[in-house]
Design a protein around this motif. Structure first.
Motif, PDB file in Angstrom:
ATOM      1  N   UNK A   1     -52.167 -28.531 -70.813  1.00  0.00           N
ATOM      2  CA  UNK A   1     -51.467 -28.195 -72.045  1.00  0.00           C
ATOM      3  C   UNK A   1     -51.717 -29.321 -73.034  1.00  0.00           C
ATOM      4  N   UNK A   2     -52.346 -28.972 -74.146  1.00  0.00           N
ATOM      5  CA  UNK A   2     -52.749 -30.005 -75.092  1.00  0.00           C
ATOM      6  C   UNK A   2     -52.779 -29.451 -76.513  1.00  0.00           C
ATOM      7  N   UNK A   3     -52.842 -30.328 -77.472  1.00  0.00           N
ATOM      8  CA  UNK A   3     -52.900 -29.917 -78.871  1.00  0.00           C
ATOM      9  C   UNK A   3     -54.239 -29.251 -79.172  1.00  0.00           C
ATOM     10  N   UNK A   4     -54.212 -28.259 -80.027  1.00  0.00           N
ATOM     11  CA  UNK A   4     -55.421 -27.568 -80.447  1.00  0.00           C
ATOM     12  C   UNK A   4     -56.271 -28.483 -81.323  1.00  0.00           C
ATOM     13  N   UNK A   5     -57.577 -28.447 -81.095  1.00  0.00           N
ATOM     14  CA  UNK A   5     -58.532 -29.141 -81.956  1.00  0.00           C
ATOM     15  C   UNK A   5     -59.695 -28.198 -82.220  1.00  0.00           C
ATOM     16  N   UNK A   6     -60.379 -28.399 -83.319  1.00  0.00           N
ATOM     17  CA  UNK A   6     -61.563 -27.599 -83.631  1.00  0.00           C
ATOM     18  C   UNK A   6     -62.565 -27.723 -82.494  1.00  0.00           C
ATOM     19  N   UNK A   7     -63.227 -26.637 -82.180  1.00  0.00           N
ATOM     20  CA  UNK A   7     -64.261 -26.668 -81.159  1.00  0.00           C
ATOM     21  C   UNK A   7     -63.842 -26.150 -79.802  1.00  0.00           C
ATOM     22  N   UNK A   8     -62.560 -25.922 -79.573  1.00  0.00           N
ATOM     23  CA  UNK A   8     -62.152 -25.427 -78.257  1.00  0.00           C
ATOM     24  C   UNK A   8     -62.395 -23.930 -78.125  1.00  0.00           C
ATOM     25  N   UNK A   9     -62.473 -23.225 -79.248  1.00  0.00           N
ATOM     26  CA  UNK A   9     -62.781 -21.796 -79.211  1.00  0.00           C
ATOM     27  C   UNK A   9     -64.291 -21.653 -79.070  1.00  0.00           C
ATOM     28  N   UNK A  10     -64.697 -20.850 -78.088  1.00  0.00           N
ATOM     29  CA  UNK A  10     -66.122 -20.653 -77.851  1.00  0.00           C
ATOM     30  C   UNK A  10     -66.764 -21.761 -77.038  1.00  0.00           C
ATOM     31  N   UNK A  11     -65.946 -22.511 -76.298  1.00  0.00           N
ATOM     32  CA  UNK A  11     -66.474 -23.625 -75.498  1.00  0.00           C
ATOM     33  C   UNK A  11     -66.885 -23.202 -74.087  1.00  0.00           C
ATOM     34  N   UNK A  12     -66.887 -21.889 -73.833  1.00  0.00           N
ATOM     35  CA  UNK A  12     -67.259 -21.391 -72.510  1.00  0.00           C
ATOM     36  C   UNK A  12     -66.090 -21.217 -71.566  1.00  0.00           C
ATOM     37  N   UNK A  13     -64.901 -21.633 -71.984  1.00  0.00           N
ATOM     38  CA  UNK A  13     -63.703 -21.538 -71.149  1.00  0.00           C
ATOM     39  C   UNK A  13     -62.690 -20.601 -71.803  1.00  0.00           C
ATOM     40  N   UNK A  14     -62.242 -19.582 -71.077  1.00  0.00           N
ATOM     41  CA  UNK A  14     -61.139 -18.771 -71.582  1.00  0.00           C
ATOM     42  C   UNK A  14     -59.914 -19.659 -71.684  1.00  0.00           C
ATOM     43  N   UNK A  15     -59.101 -19.442 -72.682  1.00  0.00           N
ATOM     44  CA  UNK A  15     -57.933 -20.292 -72.877  1.00  0.00           C
ATOM     45  C   UNK A  15     -56.837 -19.519 -73.598  1.00  0.00           C
ATOM     46  N   UNK A  16     -55.707 -20.164 -73.731  1.00  0.00           N
ATOM     47  CA  UNK A  16     -54.548 -19.568 -74.391  1.00  0.00           C
ATOM     48  C   UNK A  16     -54.197 -20.416 -75.604  1.00  0.00           C
ATOM     49  N   UNK A  17     -53.944 -19.748 -76.728  1.00  0.00           N
ATOM     50  CA  UNK A  17     -53.443 -20.415 -77.920  1.00  0.00           C
ATOM     51  C   UNK A  17     -51.953 -20.126 -78.026  1.00  0.00           C
ATOM     52  N   UNK A  18     -51.156 -21.162 -78.111  1.00  0.00           N
ATOM     53  CA  UNK A  18     -49.705 -21.036 -78.269  1.00  0.00           C
ATOM     54  C   UNK A  18     -49.379 -21.448 -79.700  1.00  0.00           C
ATOM     55  N   UNK A  19     -48.951 -20.490 -80.514  1.00  0.00           N
ATOM     56  CA  UNK A  19     -48.619 -20.760 -81.913  1.00  0.00           C
ATOM     57  C   UNK A  19     -47.183 -21.263 -81.979  1.00  0.00           C
TER      58      UNK A  19
END
Length: 105
Positions: A1-19
């Motif tokens: 669980x970590x803060x969102x940063x640019x570049x995590x989308x499309x990094x090859x890993x499915x993930x969850x965004x918590x708004x």
């Protein structure tokens, strides 16, 4: 669980965004639970904490219209897979954690 940063989308890993919004009581409860759970358990996805108030482009991209929304995205293109409030965290665990905290006070 970590803060969102640019570049995590499309990094090859499915993930969850918590708004997350700091003024939202549900967000605060989910944030506490996520911090605790990621310290104790292993999860299949990394969850990124996204600032709801400033992440307008991400909100538009994924159709997020309210804070405390979770969006599962695929790891290749960052396509939206599933969205909910709070389908990833589990409402029962949030409530159980809140009840346990209030008993300790």
């Amino acid at each position: 669980y970590t803060a969102y940063t640019e570049g995590v989308i499309g990094n090859g890993e499915s993930s969850v965004l918590f708004f997350y919004a700091g003024w939202c009581p549900y967000c605060k409860a989910h944030d506490e639970a996520l911090q605790e759970w990621y310290g104790e358990e292993t999860f299949p996805y990394t969850t990124y904490k996204v600032d709801y108030d400033t992440a307008l482009s991400l909100r538009q991209r994924y159709g997020v219209i309210s804070q405390h929304t979770f969006v599962l995205i695929d790891g290749d293109e960052g396509d939206h897979v599933r969205q909910g409030q709070p389908w990833v965290v589990g409402q029962e665990r949030i409530q159980a954690g809140a009840a346990a905290r209030s008993r300790r006070r």
